[in-house]
Structure formats: C-alpha cells, structure tokens
Design a protein around this motif. Structure first.
Motif, PDB file in Angstrom:
ATOM      1  N   MET A   1      14.151  14.254  45.112  1.00  0.00           N
ATOM      2  CA  MET A   1      14.629  13.876  43.793  1.00  0.00           C
ATOM      3  C   MET A   1      13.454  13.834  42.837  1.00  0.00           C
ATOM      4  SD  MET A   1      17.282  10.937  42.985  1.00  0.00           S
ATOM      5  CE  MET A   1      16.718   9.546  42.069  1.00  0.00           C
ATOM      6  N   ALA A   2      13.636  14.421  41.667  1.00  0.00           N
ATOM      7  CA  ALA A   2      12.558  14.484  40.689  1.00  0.00           C
ATOM      8  C   ALA A   2      12.274  13.105  40.113  1.00  0.00           C
ATOM      9  CB  ALA A   2      12.939  15.435  39.565  1.00  0.00           C
ATOM     10  N   THR A   3      11.014  12.842  39.893  1.00  0.00           N
ATOM     11  CA  THR A   3      10.655  11.564  39.282  1.00  0.00           C
ATOM     12  C   THR A   3      10.897  11.646  37.777  1.00  0.00           C
ATOM     13  OG1 THR A   3       8.381  12.209  38.870  1.00  0.00           O
ATOM     14  CG2 THR A   3       8.860  11.191  41.016  1.00  0.00           C
ATOM     15  N   ARG A   4      11.009  10.503  37.157  1.00  0.00           N
ATOM     16  CA  ARG A   4      11.229  10.441  35.715  1.00  0.00           C
ATOM     17  C   ARG A   4      10.114  11.175  34.975  1.00  0.00           C
ATOM     18  NH1 ARG A   4      10.067   7.324  31.082  1.00  0.00           N
ATOM     19  NH2 ARG A   4      11.905   6.887  29.815  1.00  0.00           N
ATOM     20  N   GLU A   5       8.883  10.957  35.375  1.00  0.00           N
ATOM     21  CA  GLU A   5       7.742  11.572  34.701  1.00  0.00           C
ATOM     22  C   GLU A   5       7.769  13.089  34.816  1.00  0.00           C
ATOM     23  OE1 GLU A   5       7.384   8.973  36.927  1.00  0.00           O
ATOM     24  OE2 GLU A   5       7.224   7.471  35.341  1.00  0.00           O
ATOM     25  N   ARG A   6       8.138  13.588  36.000  1.00  0.00           N
ATOM     26  CA  ARG A   6       8.201  15.038  36.191  1.00  0.00           C
ATOM     27  C   ARG A   6       9.308  15.650  35.345  1.00  0.00           C
ATOM     28  NH1 ARG A   6      10.082  17.268  41.488  1.00  0.00           N
ATOM     29  NH2 ARG A   6      11.182  18.991  40.568  1.00  0.00           N
TER      30      ARG A   6
ATOM     31  N   ALA B   1       8.213  15.773  31.772  1.00  0.00           N
ATOM     32  CA  ALA B   1       7.232  16.835  31.553  1.00  0.00           C
ATOM     33  C   ALA B   1       7.918  18.189  31.367  1.00  0.00           C
ATOM     34  CB  ALA B   1       6.249  16.891  32.713  1.00  0.00           C
ATOM     35  N   GLU B   2       9.090  18.382  31.965  1.00  0.00           N
ATOM     36  CA  GLU B   2       9.834  19.630  31.822  1.00  0.00           C
ATOM     37  C   GLU B   2      10.490  19.740  30.445  1.00  0.00           C
ATOM     38  OE1 GLU B   2      12.621  19.776  35.034  1.00  0.00           O
ATOM     39  OE2 GLU B   2      11.048  19.911  36.549  1.00  0.00           O
ATOM     40  N   PHE B   3      10.717  18.615  29.814  1.00  0.00           N
ATOM     41  CA  PHE B   3      11.317  18.583  28.478  1.00  0.00           C
ATOM     42  C   PHE B   3      10.202  18.302  27.490  1.00  0.00           C
ATOM     43  CE2 PHE B   3      14.865  18.389  31.192  1.00  0.00           C
ATOM     44  CZ  PHE B   3      15.937  18.888  30.475  1.00  0.00           C
ATOM     45  N   ASP B   4       9.510  19.370  27.112  1.00  0.00           N
ATOM     46  CA  ASP B   4       8.241  19.262  26.407  1.00  0.00           C
ATOM     47  C   ASP B   4       8.335  19.264  24.888  1.00  0.00           C
ATOM     48  OD1 ASP B   4       9.088  21.864  26.296  1.00  0.00           O
ATOM     49  OD2 ASP B   4       7.306  22.715  27.221  1.00  0.00           O
ATOM     50  N   GLY B   5       9.536  19.095  24.337  1.00  0.00           N
ATOM     51  CA  GLY B   5       9.666  19.055  22.886  1.00  0.00           C
ATOM     52  C   GLY B   5       8.968  17.830  22.318  1.00  0.00           C
ATOM     53  N   GLU B   6       8.231  18.026  21.259  1.00  0.00           N
ATOM     54  CA  GLU B   6       7.507  16.927  20.605  1.00  0.00           C
ATOM     55  C   GLU B   6       8.239  16.526  19.334  1.00  0.00           C
ATOM     56  OE1 GLU B   6       4.055  15.801  21.154  1.00  0.00           O
ATOM     57  OE2 GLU B   6       3.942  16.787  23.098  1.00  0.00           O
ATOM     58  N   GLY B   7       8.369  15.251  19.099  1.00  0.00           N
ATOM     59  CA  GLY B   7       9.021  14.776  17.881  1.00  0.00           C
ATOM     60  C   GLY B   7      10.480  15.198  17.840  1.00  0.00           C
ATOM     61  N   GLU B   8      10.934  15.573  16.657  1.00  0.00           N
ATOM     62  CA  GLU B   8      12.317  16.011  16.481  1.00  0.00           C
ATOM     63  C   GLU B   8      12.348  17.533  16.417  1.00  0.00           C
ATOM     64  OE1 GLU B   8      13.462  14.182  12.829  1.00  0.00           O
ATOM     65  OE2 GLU B   8      13.424  12.169  13.671  1.00  0.00           O
ATOM     66  N   PRO B   9      13.370  18.155  17.006  1.00  0.00           N
ATOM     67  CA  PRO B   9      13.473  19.610  16.889  1.00  0.00           C
ATOM     68  C   PRO B   9      13.866  19.994  15.462  1.00  0.00           C
ATOM     69  CG  PRO B   9      15.409  18.738  17.968  1.00  0.00           C
ATOM     70  CD  PRO B   9      14.457  17.588  17.778  1.00  0.00           C
TER      71      PRO B   9
ATOM     72  N   ALA C   1      24.714   9.119  24.427  1.00  0.00           N
ATOM     73  CA  ALA C   1      23.764   8.944  25.519  1.00  0.00           C
ATOM     74  C   ALA C   1      22.388   8.712  24.912  1.00  0.00           C
ATOM     75  CB  ALA C   1      23.746  10.182  26.415  1.00  0.00           C
ATOM     76  N   THR C   2      21.489   8.158  25.700  1.00  0.00           N
ATOM     77  CA  THR C   2      20.128   7.931  25.247  1.00  0.00           C
ATOM     78  C   THR C   2      19.297   9.169  25.569  1.00  0.00           C
ATOM     79  OG1 THR C   2      20.346   5.562  25.640  1.00  0.00           O
ATOM     80  CG2 THR C   2      18.109   6.433  25.448  1.00  0.00           C
ATOM     81  N   VAL C   3      18.963   9.934  24.535  1.00  0.00           N
ATOM     82  CA  VAL C   3      18.167  11.149  24.702  1.00  0.00           C
ATOM     83  C   VAL C   3      16.692  10.753  24.748  1.00  0.00           C
ATOM     84  CG1 VAL C   3      17.523  13.355  23.666  1.00  0.00           C
ATOM     85  CG2 VAL C   3      19.896  12.560  23.546  1.00  0.00           C
ATOM     86  N   ILE C   4      15.998  11.187  25.816  1.00  0.00           N
ATOM     87  CA  ILE C   4      14.580  10.834  25.964  1.00  0.00           C
ATOM     88  C   ILE C   4      13.660  12.049  25.892  1.00  0.00           C
ATOM     89  CG2 ILE C   4      15.049   8.710  27.225  1.00  0.00           C
ATOM     90  CD1 ILE C   4      14.233  10.229  29.802  1.00  0.00           C
ATOM     91  N   GLY C   5      14.240  13.247  25.833  1.00  0.00           N
ATOM     92  CA  GLY C   5      13.421  14.450  25.733  1.00  0.00           C
ATOM     93  C   GLY C   5      14.272  15.652  25.385  1.00  0.00           C
ATOM     94  N   TRP C   6      13.609  16.688  24.871  1.00  0.00           N
ATOM     95  CA  TRP C   6      14.315  17.927  24.554  1.00  0.00           C
ATOM     96  C   TRP C   6      13.388  19.116  24.801  1.00  0.00           C
ATOM     97  CZ3 TRP C   6      12.545  21.280  20.771  1.00  0.00           C
ATOM     98  CH2 TRP C   6      11.588  20.775  19.886  1.00  0.00           C
ATOM     99  N   ARG C   7      14.005  20.298  24.923  1.00  0.00           N
ATOM    100  CA  ARG C   7      13.249  21.539  25.081  1.00  0.00           C
ATOM    101  C   ARG C   7      14.097  22.694  24.559  1.00  0.00           C
ATOM    102  NH1 ARG C   7      13.601  21.920  31.642  1.00  0.00           N
ATOM    103  NH2 ARG C   7      15.797  22.479  31.772  1.00  0.00           N
ATOM    104  N   LEU C   8      13.425  23.783  24.273  1.00  0.00           N
ATOM    105  CA  LEU C   8      14.151  24.992  23.901  1.00  0.00           C
ATOM    106  C   LEU C   8      14.918  25.477  25.117  1.00  0.00           C
ATOM    107  CD1 LEU C   8      11.385  26.807  21.846  1.00  0.00           C
ATOM    108  CD2 LEU C   8      13.363  25.543  20.972  1.00  0.00           C
TER     109      LEU C   8
END
Length: 74
Positions: free
Chosen positions: A1-6, A9-17, A58-65
């Motif tokens: 199972m993937a850790t929260r930190e890992r 790290a896969e959702f590398d969007g910074e700030g707001e898209p 839902a509580t969004v904690i990360g985003w990525r393209l």
C-alpha cells in the motif's frame, strides 16, 4: 500500500491549477488517500467534477495533469 507521502509526491501540482484545466486530484479522508475516478476542474476557488460541474465533496490534497494511458503496440 502506498504511503501518504509517496502518493502526494505523484500529485506534483503546485498551488492552484489554471482555471478550467481538467486535472486528476488526490483526496484524503479518515480511511486514507484516494484518487477520484474522474477529472476535476478548479473554478472560482472550488473543485468541481470536470464533466457534471458538481462541487467535489471531498478534501483535495493534491493535483496533477492527466497522465496518458499507454496502449500496447502490435
């Protein structure tokens, strides 16, 4: 199972898209982290389902393209 930190790290969007750009989002609740099965857009300070336009409850904690799906070649 993937850790929260890992997973984060896969959702590398910074700030707001950029407004209206469809992205993949990582959410978190009392059970852990999970990726929503649909693209989302960040519009007027709120996350919305990219297809229906409904607010994401839902509580969004990360985003990525969006990642491209690789199709095998024959």
């Amino acid at each position: 199972m993937a850790t929260r930190e890992r997973r984060l790290a896969e959702f590398d969007g910074e700030g707001e898209p950029p407004p209206g750009l469809p992205v993949q989002v990582l959410c978190e609740d009392h059970s852990g982290t999970y990726q929503l099965p649909f693209a989302c857009r960040y519009i007027d300070g709120r996350w919305r389902n990219g297809e229906s336009g409904q607010a994401v409850e839902a509580t969004v904690i990360g985003w990525r393209l969006p990642r491209l799906k690789h199709v095998g070649t024959a």
